[in-house]
Design an enzyme around this catalytic site. Structure first.
Site, PDB file in Angstrom:
ATOM      1  N   PRO A   1       0.867  -1.217  -0.107  1.00  0.00           N
ATOM      2  CG  PRO A   1      -0.779  -1.560   1.759  1.00  0.00           C
ATOM      3  CD  PRO A   1       0.708  -2.158   1.167  1.00  0.00           C
ATOM      4  CD  GLU A   2       2.042   3.894  -4.617  1.00  0.00           C
ATOM      5  OE1 GLU A   2       2.193   5.225  -4.585  1.00  0.00           O
ATOM      6  OE2 GLU A   2       1.988   3.286  -5.454  1.00  0.00           O
TER       7      GLU A   2
ATOM      8  CG  ASN B   1       6.248   0.750  -8.979  1.00  0.00           C
ATOM      9  OD1 ASN B   1       7.092   1.488  -9.118  1.00  0.00           O
ATOM     10  ND2 ASN B   1       6.018  -0.314  -9.647  1.00  0.00           N
TER      11      ASN B   1
ATOM     12  CE  LYS C   1       5.362   2.938   0.224  1.00  0.00           C
ATOM     13  NZ  LYS C   1       5.909   2.021  -0.788  1.00  0.00           N
TER      14      LYS C   1
ATOM     15  NE  ARG D   1       7.524  -2.316  -6.449  1.00  0.00           N
ATOM     16  CZ  ARG D   1       6.623  -1.986  -5.327  1.00  0.00           C
ATOM     17  NH1 ARG D   1       7.150  -1.611  -4.563  1.00  0.00           N
ATOM     18  NH2 ARG D   1       5.613  -1.914  -5.635  1.00  0.00           N
TER      19      ARG D   1
ATOM     20  NE  ARG E   1      13.373   3.074  10.288  1.00  0.00           N
ATOM     21  CZ  ARG E   1      13.008   2.719  11.196  1.00  0.00           C
ATOM     22  NH1 ARG E   1      13.549   2.719  12.619  1.00  0.00           N
ATOM     23  NH2 ARG E   1      12.130   1.711  11.437  1.00  0.00           N
TER      24      ARG E   1
END
Length: 269
Positions: free
Chosen positions: A2-3, A162, A52, A258, A121
């Site tokens: 999932p984005e 992506n 995410k 990807r 991070r």
């Protein structure tokens, strides 16, 4: 995977369904039993997302951290909740309904300091109101790495996956193989603003649509997209099909583990 818009939508759904009320927490699978026992019966004070990563906040600066990864699923249901299956890592429930988490990459109980370390991070998130593109620009403008790889690096920009990567580069006519340091500042500012707008629409509609009004199926007289991911797009998963704008073939290639999609005629180096 999932984005970021999906995770922000999940945070909003948790806040709406459980926020400000005690929840029952359990781990039918058993892998999160100790963590579930510590938050069982506690009030869900806050739900938030960064990229995410999903964070559910409980009293005592205690947080449940969830990263769905490639295989994780988080679904909601109404009361009465059915008996959970053995694959449920975490169930949250109250009299109004329940949420079941299955197959996440991460589901852990964190302190506030642990949570902050994750934020530190990660790069800026286009969906977080206090984030902007300045921090990302400082890294991108000095990098020889391709802009397509940089957009997928969660340490540079958090939440872009992506689909948004491919689509925002197409919308701005930027070749995915251009080095970050070859971008102009105005090009980056345009990419950041467009990502924020597209991802906000993704949160509202719970799907990714990236085509402009003049390029919708209705406006162009073309068939709508038929794909499990839904949404109207320009290049994502359209390899070998004609570009909606120029008619040339959309291409695909592997990049940063990807599949990359782009139109070489509309996105010239």
């Amino acid at each position: 995977m999932p984005e970021g818009h999906t995770i922000h939508r999940l945070a909003a759904d948790h806040q709406q369904r459980f926020g400000g009320r005690p929840v029952r927490a359990s781990s039918p699978q058993g892998k999160f039993s100790d963590g579930a026992a510590l938050v069982d019966g506690q009030v869900l004070q806050r739900a938030e997302a960064h990229g995410k990563h999903l964070f559910l906040g409980f009293p005592g600066d205690t947080w449940v951290h969830i990263h769905l990864g490639l295989f994780g699923k988080l679904g909601f249901g109404t009361a009465p909740a059915p008996p959970p299956t053995a694959t449920v890592r975490l169930r949250l429930a109250n009299p109004g309904g329940y949420a079941d988490l299955r197959g996440p990459t991460a589901c852990a109980l964190l302190t506030g300091a642990d949570k902050q370390a994750i934020h530190d991070r990660l790069g800026p998130d286009p969906l977080r109101p206090r984030d902007d593109g300045e921090q990302a620009w400082r890294r991108i403008s000095r990098s020889r790495t391709s802009v397509a790889a940089l957009l997928m690096d969660q340490k540079v920009v958090a939440g872009v996956g992506n689909v948004y990567r491919a689509e925002v580069l197409f919308r701005h006519g930027i070749d995915p193989y251009r080095a970050g340091r070859d971008l102009r500042r105005d090009e980056w500012d345009g990419l950041w603003a467009d990502l924020a707008a597209l991802m906000r629409e993704g949160v509202r509609n719970n799907r990714i649509d990236t085509v402009r009004p003049e390029h919708t199926p209705e406006a162009m007289g073309r068939p709508p997209r038929v794909d499990d991911h839904g949404g109207e797009v320009y290049v994502y998963r359209r390899a070998g099909l004609p570009c909606h704008l120029c008619g040339g073939d959309v291409r695909t290639a592997g990049l940063a583990a990807r599949n990359l999609f782009w139109c070489p005629d509309c996105q010239r180096l």
